[in-house]
Design a protein around this motif. Sequence first.
Motif, PDB file in Angstrom:
ATOM      1  N   GLN A 167       0.790  -1.276  -0.061  1.00  0.00           N
ATOM      2  CA  GLN A 167       0.081   0.069  -0.018  1.00  0.00           C
ATOM      3  C   GLN A 167       1.013   1.170   0.078  1.00  0.00           C
ATOM      4  O   GLN A 167       0.350   2.300   0.155  1.00  0.00           O
ATOM      5  N   GLN A 168       2.215   1.079  -0.115  1.00  0.00           N
ATOM      6  CA  GLN A 168       3.173   2.298  -0.110  1.00  0.00           C
ATOM      7  C   GLN A 168       3.103   2.835  -1.584  1.00  0.00           C
ATOM      8  O   GLN A 168       2.931   2.138  -2.600  1.00  0.00           O
ATOM      9  N   ILE A 169       3.257   3.678  -1.825  1.00  0.00           N
ATOM     10  CA  ILE A 169       3.610   4.550  -3.012  1.00  0.00           C
ATOM     11  C   ILE A 169       5.077   4.183  -3.607  1.00  0.00           C
ATOM     12  O   ILE A 169       5.873   4.643  -2.980  1.00  0.00           O
ATOM     13  N   ASP A 170       5.134   3.818  -4.813  1.00  0.00           N
ATOM     14  CA  ASP A 170       6.413   3.830  -5.434  1.00  0.00           C
ATOM     15  C   ASP A 170       7.071   4.959  -6.043  1.00  0.00           C
ATOM     16  O   ASP A 170       6.333   5.446  -7.012  1.00  0.00           O
ATOM     17  N   PRO A 171       8.052   5.287  -5.313  1.00  0.00           N
ATOM     18  CA  PRO A 171       8.474   6.717  -5.737  1.00  0.00           C
ATOM     19  C   PRO A 171       9.124   6.772  -7.182  1.00  0.00           C
ATOM     20  O   PRO A 171       9.196   7.686  -7.829  1.00  0.00           O
TER      21      PRO A 171
END
Length: 326
Positions: A195-199
């Motif tokens: 659920q983390q945003i991929d930079p």
Amino acid sequence: MQDSHDECPICFEAVDPIDAVLACDAEHAYHRDCLGAWVQEGKLGCPYCRQPLKSNVLKMVPINRSWIFNMIQNGAPADDIVAALLQLDDFSVRGDCASHNGTTIIHCACGVDRPDVLEKIWSLGRTDVPYTEESRDGITPLHTAACCSARCAGFLLYRAGVDPNPTNRFGQTPLRIAISHGNYNVIQLLDDYSQQIDPGTSGARKFVDFRKRCSLGSSPLEAAISSNNLFAVHILCARAAETGVDVDEPNTPANRITPLMRAALFNRVEIAKLILAAAPCWQSTLEATDAAGRTALRCALEYGYVDFANFLANYNAELTEVILTD
């Protein structure tokens, strides 16, 4: 020194106090070669009194690969382990015995829950650290951490930036390993990570494959049902729409066993509740048949699981009447 400081406590031969190695704070004296052989076996305490060996003593001893693995497994301080690795000057070292199966020091640290070792190695900024190297069975450090250490898994994902979806020779991902071993912390960690945003993308989330089937054809959801891992089933069903998990997908074209049928075969009522709640159309889920023409209700009845059959009956009384009178 010990009372009889002209005798090595290991070989009981005379030792010159001038050339002796003082092993610990109690200053027990040994021949360099005798103490070296002792340490090479992964024994990190004074043979005489069991106090920890001095760090400068460890640096005097010739390094080999087995010693480093033993240091990690026996709880040696991370500073001493890194000092030994620096002396060897090879951070990609692999175990040289059959039990290590080609694993690296990173596998070893993950297998005994030593994130302190990983952090200490990371602080050196070296480029030869095998964070993603596979053992002879295709097992990566993240696979090992999925079995044994959520803290090490977190380090590998968030600090080392490893791929969350490698497969071993059985086609199993770390998620699949965590489910099979009941490692709830790693399952939750992988779910949070996904659920983390991929930079590196424009707002896309990091990809964890919740659907990847192993070489035998079973999915993570099927593995969770078979092992009665209610926690994993809850996560897989709750995020089915986001992750692409299909709660109605049969295992193989030959058998066509759906997740609900599998729950029926194992008499998992609580799991069946989660599957039906996540199903796009619970009527279709109940009415699906396997290769033998059996529904989940029929499977439950054949195995004598009355409670399970009664639970399904509450979802579709008409279907129940048809099957019972069939």
